[in-house]
Design a protein around this motif. Sequence first.
Motif, PDB file in Angstrom:
ATOM      1  N   ASP A   2     -19.612 -28.362  48.148  1.00 47.27           N
ATOM      2  CA  ASP A   2     -20.311 -27.287  47.675  1.00 47.27           C
ATOM      3  C   ASP A   2     -22.118 -27.739  47.056  1.00 47.27           C
ATOM      4  N   GLN A  27     -21.034 -18.400  42.492  1.00 50.06           N
ATOM      5  CA  GLN A  27     -19.552 -17.948  42.528  1.00 50.06           C
ATOM      6  C   GLN A  27     -18.705 -17.899  41.456  1.00 50.06           C
ATOM      7  N   LEU A  28     -18.899 -17.196  41.275  1.00 53.31           N
ATOM      8  CA  LEU A  28     -17.680 -16.471  39.763  1.00 53.31           C
ATOM      9  C   LEU A  28     -17.673 -15.179  40.903  1.00 53.31           C
ATOM     10  N   GLN A  30     -17.931 -14.572  43.884  1.00 55.97           N
ATOM     11  CA  GLN A  30     -16.899 -14.577  44.818  1.00 55.97           C
ATOM     12  C   GLN A  30     -15.577 -15.194  44.366  1.00 55.97           C
ATOM     13  N   ALA A  31     -15.644 -15.475  44.096  1.00 55.03           N
ATOM     14  CA  ALA A  31     -14.428 -15.938  43.110  1.00 55.03           C
ATOM     15  C   ALA A  31     -13.730 -14.012  42.515  1.00 55.03           C
ATOM     16  N   TYR A  32     -14.172 -13.532  41.850  1.00 54.04           N
ATOM     17  CA  TYR A  32     -13.890 -11.899  41.653  1.00 54.04           C
ATOM     18  C   TYR A  32     -13.796 -11.751  42.496  1.00 54.04           C
ATOM     19  N   GLU A  34     -12.482 -12.227  45.690  1.00 55.57           N
ATOM     20  CA  GLU A  34     -11.623 -12.679  46.230  1.00 55.57           C
ATOM     21  C   GLU A  34     -10.353 -12.540  45.660  1.00 55.57           C
ATOM     22  N   GLN A  35     -10.214 -12.536  44.946  1.00 59.35           N
ATOM     23  CA  GLN A  35      -9.179 -12.233  43.850  1.00 59.35           C
ATOM     24  C   GLN A  35      -8.782 -10.169  43.815  1.00 59.35           C
ATOM     25  N   GLU A  38      -7.012 -10.000  47.041  1.00 62.78           N
ATOM     26  CA  GLU A  38      -6.476 -10.421  47.156  1.00 62.78           C
ATOM     27  C   GLU A  38      -5.223  -9.205  46.418  1.00 62.78           C
TER      28      GLU A  38
END
Length: 86
Positions: A2, A27-28, A30-32, A34-35, A38
Amino acid sequence: MDSFSSASSGSSSQYSTNDIMDQVKTQLAQAYAEQFLETVRDKCFDKCITKPGSSLSGSEGSCISRCVDRYIEATGIISKALFSQR
């Protein structure tokens, strides 16, 4: 590989601290996201889908819609409360 990996493995003079911070923030976020998705998917599915099948019934679709709306609203309220305390 990446873009962050390539940024951190390159020479330090190529990337400013702000560039690296912007990449980490992206990136944080995006991760947030996605979480968040989910968690909503798992919680709303468990709550609303009583008999899994090939399609949703009208009541299941309505339940999922309301569940997602409530979860988003609750997350907004919590975020406002946390950020207003600073």
